[in-house]
Design a protein around this motif. Structure first.
Motif, short mmCIF file in Angstrom:
data_model
loop_
_atom_site.label_atom_id
_atom_site.label_comp_id
_atom_site.label_asym_id
_atom_site.label_seq_id
_atom_site.Cartn_x
_atom_site.Cartn_y
_atom_site.Cartn_z
N TYR A 55 0.83 -1.20 0.00
CA TYR A 55 0.00 0.00 0.00
C TYR A 55 0.87 1.26 0.00
O TYR A 55 1.99 1.25 0.53
N LEU A 56 0.34 2.33 -0.57
CA LEU A 56 1.09 3.59 -0.64
C LEU A 56 1.45 4.12 0.74
O LEU A 56 2.50 4.73 0.93
N ASP A 57 0.60 3.87 1.73
CA ASP A 57 0.79 4.45 3.06
C ASP A 57 1.61 3.56 3.99
O ASP A 57 1.85 3.93 5.13
N ASP A 58 2.02 2.40 3.51
CA ASP A 58 2.82 1.50 4.34
C ASP A 58 4.22 2.09 4.57
O ASP A 58 4.82 2.67 3.66
N GLU A 59 4.73 1.93 5.78
CA GLU A 59 6.10 2.31 6.13
C GLU A 59 6.67 1.21 7.01
O GLU A 59 5.98 0.67 7.87
N ASP A 60 7.94 0.89 6.80
CA ASP A 60 8.52 -0.22 7.54
C ASP A 60 10.01 0.04 7.79
O ASP A 60 10.80 0.11 6.86
N SER A 61 10.37 0.19 9.07
CA SER A 61 11.78 0.35 9.44
C SER A 61 12.27 -0.82 10.28
O SER A 61 13.31 -0.74 10.90
N GLY A 62 11.50 -1.91 10.28
CA GLY A 62 11.89 -3.09 11.04
C GLY A 62 11.18 -3.15 12.37
O GLY A 62 10.17 -3.85 12.53
N ASP A 63 11.69 -2.42 13.35
CA ASP A 63 11.08 -2.43 14.68
C ASP A 63 9.80 -1.60 14.75
O ASP A 63 9.01 -1.74 15.68
N VAL A 64 9.63 -0.70 13.79
CA VAL A 64 8.41 0.12 13.72
C VAL A 64 7.76 -0.10 12.35
O VAL A 64 8.42 -0.01 11.32
N LYS A 97 -2.47 8.75 1.00
CA LYS A 97 -1.74 9.35 -0.09
C LYS A 97 -2.50 9.30 -1.40
O LYS A 97 -2.25 10.11 -2.31
N SER A 98 -3.44 8.37 -1.52
CA SER A 98 -4.23 8.28 -2.75
C SER A 98 -5.46 9.18 -2.72
O SER A 98 -6.19 9.27 -3.70
N GLY A 99 -5.69 9.86 -1.58
CA GLY A 99 -6.85 10.74 -1.44
C GLY A 99 -8.05 10.06 -0.83
O GLY A 99 -9.00 10.73 -0.42
N GLY A 104 -8.85 -3.50 2.15
CA GLY A 104 -10.00 -2.99 1.42
C GLY A 104 -9.71 -1.71 0.66
O GLY A 104 -8.68 -1.06 0.86
N GLY A 105 -10.60 -1.36 -0.27
CA GLY A 105 -10.51 -0.11 -1.01
C GLY A 105 -9.50 -0.11 -2.14
O GLY A 105 -9.20 0.95 -2.69
N ARG A 106 -8.99 -1.28 -2.48
CA ARG A 106 -7.96 -1.34 -3.52
C ARG A 106 -8.22 -2.52 -4.44
O ARG A 106 -8.60 -3.60 -3.99
N GLN A 107 -8.05 -2.29 -5.73
CA GLN A 107 -8.21 -3.38 -6.67
C GLN A 107 -6.99 -4.30 -6.62
O GLN A 107 -5.90 -3.90 -6.22
N ARG A 108 -7.19 -5.55 -7.00
CA ARG A 108 -6.12 -6.54 -6.93
C ARG A 108 -4.92 -6.11 -7.78
O ARG A 108 -5.08 -5.62 -8.90
N ASN A 109 -3.73 -6.25 -7.19
CA ASN A 109 -2.47 -5.94 -7.87
C ASN A 109 -2.31 -4.45 -8.18
O ASN A 109 -1.50 -4.09 -9.03
N ARG A 110 -3.08 -3.60 -7.51
CA ARG A 110 -2.93 -2.15 -7.65
C ARG A 110 -2.39 -1.57 -6.35
O ARG A 110 -2.65 -2.08 -5.26
N VAL A 111 -1.64 -0.48 -6.45
CA VAL A 111 -1.06 0.15 -5.28
C VAL A 111 -1.99 1.21 -4.70
O VAL A 111 -2.20 1.29 -3.49
N GLU A 112 -2.60 2.03 -5.56
CA GLU A 112 -3.43 3.13 -5.09
C GLU A 112 -4.84 2.63 -4.73
O GLU A 112 -5.30 1.62 -5.23
#
Length: 499
Positions: A123-132, A205-207, A139-147
Motif C-alpha cells: 500500500y502507498l501508506d505503508d512504512e517499515d523500518s523493522g522495529d516500527v 496518499k491516494s486521497g 479494502g478499497g484497492r483493486q487486486r495488484n494495484r497500489v493506489e
C-alpha cells in the motif's frame, strides 16, 4: 481465546516437533498433488489443496483455539513458502486476508481482536523500518494495484486491529518478501510480536480514507528474521568480492573443493584449530570395499532417465527427485545413476553428484562451540551436503567424538514425504530390503564441514543414504537433506541418535 506464556525446555522440543510434523505433512501433500496429472487445469493451487485436505481431517494446529501472542513451536525467523502453510501451523488464520483476528462472538468484551498480520508493503501508506511498522488496513484497492480507488471501512479485520490497539493486545507480524529461490517466488517470514500503539482513520496518499496502524516491536525477542535476510545478502556479496567481513577468519574452509566457498566466522574467542585439518569434499571408499563380493546394481542404458530407467525402478517406482531438485520422499537408500550409466551429469537422477547448491558457513558459538548455518534460503527436501571422512571398515572401538557411525542416525528419512496422516493407506511405499552400512567415518584427520552440524532432537536436516551406479551396497554415501524451510543465518541441526 488463549495466551501461552511459559515453556520448559522439553515443552519447546515437543511443540517444535508438532509444528515440524504438520509442515512435513503439508509439504508431502503439496508435492503429491503437484506430481499428479493436472486434471484441474493450469490454475490449480496445490498448496491450497494440501491445506484444505489437512483442514478437513482436523490436522491444522490450534484450529479449535485462537492463540494470542506466540505460537508454540514457531520460532522468530521461521520462513514459509506459502500463506496456506501459515494457517496449517496456526500462525495466521486465513489464507487470503492480511489480518487474522478472533471474531467478537469469541471475545468476552464483545469486540473482535486481531492476532496476526501479513505485511507485504503493497500500500502507498505503508512504512517499515523493522522495529516500527505503519500498516495500512484492508479494502478499497483493486487486486495488484497500489493506489486506493475507494474508502476503506472500519470493519472485520480493520476493526479487529483497532481493538487490538484499544485493549493493548500484541500482534504476530509476518512479512512477505519476493524470493526467487522459493517455489512460490515469495517467502513469509515470522518477525515476532508487535504492539499497536496508534490507530487512525483519514485521507491517505491516494486521497481516499484509509485505516492506519502503527506497530512497535516488543523488546527481548530474537533478531528480526527479515533483517537476517539482508545481513546474509551483504555477507555473500563481500565473500564473492574476496573481502573478509568483520569477525570472519577464513573466506573458504574448503580451499575451492566445494561448489561454493565455506566461510568461517569466529568473533567469540581465538580458536582456529578447525582451519588445520585436511579438507575432503567427498568420501573416498577403499578399493578393498569397492570390489568386495556383494550384490551390485548395474548401470542404466537410457540417455534420459524416465520411469522405465532401471536405476529409477530400483528405487521402487516413481521419481526420486522433483523437477526443482528436491527429494520426493525419504527412502532406506536412493539409487542414483553412476559411472556405468549412459546418461549425462545433467540427469535428474544424479542430483547429489553435482555438488552443493547453497551457501553455507561454519561459525563459532558459545553454546555449541562450532556450528553450521546457511546464508541462503534452503527449500525443504533440498540436498545440502555430504558427510565426508576416512572410511573404517566394520565395527571398531571408537572415541565417539572422532567417528561417525551411520547406523546410529535415527531413520528420520521416514518422516520426509510422508503424507500418511492425510492419505492413510494410499501413501504407504514399498521399499526393497537394504543392508545397513558396514563402515564408520573417521573424521579425526580428514573431513568436511558437515561434521560441525549440531545435534538436535527436533532437527531441520536429516541423513539419507545414496548409492551411485554399481557401487558397493554396503558402502552408501551419507547425504544431508533439508527437513524444513531453512532461512538465512539459521543453524543446521541433525539427529545423531544421542541419548
Amino acid at each position: 481465546m488463549v495466551r501461552i506464556t511459559a515453556f520448559a525446555p522439553q515443552d519447546h522440543i515437543h511443540f517444535r516437533s508438532l509444528v515440524r510434523h504438520a509442515r512435513l505433512t503439508f509439504e508431502a501433500l503439496r508435492g503429491i498433488y503437484q506430481r499428479q496429472e493436472n486434471y484441474d487445469g493450469p490454475r490449480n493451487r496445490f498448496d491450497l489443496r494440501a491445506s484444505s485436505k489437512m483442514l478437513s481431517l482436523g490436522l491444522w494446529l490450534y484450529r479449535d483455539v485462537r492463540i494470542v501472542g506466540p505460537i508454540p513451536g514457531v520460532q522468530v525467523g521461521d520462513a514459509f513458502a506459502y500463506r496456506a502453510e501459515l494457517c496449517v501451523v496456526g500462525l495466521h488464520c486465513t489464507p487470503q486476508a492480511g489480518i487474522g483476528y478472533v471474531p467478537a462472538s469469541l471475545v468476552s468484551e464483545g469486540h473482535p481482536v486481531a492476532t496476526s498480520i501479513v505485511s507485504s508493503g503493497g500500500y502507498l501508506d505503508d512504512e517499515d523500518s523493522g522495529d516500527v511498522l505503519v500498516y495500512t488496513g484492508s479494502g478499497g484497492r483493486q487486486r495488484n494495484r497500489v493506489e486506493h480507488h475507494a474508502d476503506q471501512t472500519l470493519e472485520r479485520g480493520n476493526l479487529a486491529l483497532h481493538y487490538s490497539y484499544h485493549y493493548s493486545v500484541e500482534v504476530r507480524v509476518i512479512r512477505c518478501h519476493a524470493c526467487d529461490s522459493s517455489p512460490s517466488r515469495k517467502v513469509y517470514v515470522y518477525d515476532g510480536l508487535y504492539r499497536v500503539v496508534s490507530s487512525s482513520y483519514g485521507p491517505g496518499k491516494s486521497g481516499r480514507d484509509v485505516c492506519k496502524y502503527k506497530l512497535v516491536r516488543l523488546p527481548d525477542q530474537e533478531e528480526l528474521g527479515s533483517k537476517n535476510w539482508c545481513l546474509a545478502k551483504d555477507l555473500k556479496a563481500m565473500i564473492n568480492s574476496q573481502v573478509l567481513p568483520h569477525g570472519y577468519i577464513s573466506l573458504d574452509l574448503s580451499n575451492g573443493k566445494e561448489a561454493f566457498p565455506v566461510a568461517v566466522w569466529n568473533n567469540v574467542d581465538q580458536e582456529s584449530s578447525l582451519l588445520d585439518f585436511d579438507y575432503i569434499a567427498h568420501t573416498e571408499f577403499p578399493l578393498s570395499l569397492e570390489f568386495s563380493p556383494v550384490k551390485r546394481h548395474k548401470g542404466c542404458h537410457c540417455p534420459t532417465c524416465g520411469s522405465k530407467c532401471s536405476c529409477v525402478r530400483k528405487n521402487g517406482g516413481g521419481p526420486v527427485y522433483n523437477q526443482d531438485g528436491t527429494l520426493v520422499r525419504g527412502r532406506p537408500i536412493v539409487y542414483e545413476c553412476g559411472d556405468l550409466c549412459d546418461c549425462t551429469m545433467s540427469c535428474l537422477n544424479r542430483l547429489t553428484q553435482r555438488g552443493m547448491k547453497h551457501r553455507l558457513e561454519v561459525f563459532r558459538s558459545k553454546e555449541t562451540e562450532w556450528g553450521v548455518r546457511t546464508l541462503d534460503l534452503i527449500q525443504p527436501g533440498a540436498y545440502v551436503c555430504e558427510f565426508s571422512g576416512d572410511v573404517v571398515p566394520g565395527d571398531v572401538p571408537m572415541d565417539e567424538g572422532l567417528f561417525i557411525d551411520p547406523k546410529r542416525f535415527p531413520k528420520r528419512w521416514r518422516e520426509w514425504g510422508d503424507a500418511s496422516d492425510a492419505l492413510l493407506d494410499d501413501n504407504v511405499p514399498q521399499f526393497n530390503h537394504f543392508r545397513e552400512p558396514s563402515y564408520v567415518l573417521d573424521v579425526s584427520r580428514r573431513r568436511n564441514f558437515a561434521s560441525y552440524i549440531s545435534h538436535s532432537c527436533a532437527p531441520n536436516v536429516f541423513l539419507q543414504y545414496i548409492l551411485r551406479g554399481n557401487e558397493n551396497e554396503s558402502c552408501p554415501h551419507l547425504m544431508v537433506f533439508a527437513m524444513d524451510t531453512i532461512p538465512p543465518m539459521r543453524e543446521l541441526s541433525i539427529d545423531y541418535g544421542i541419548e
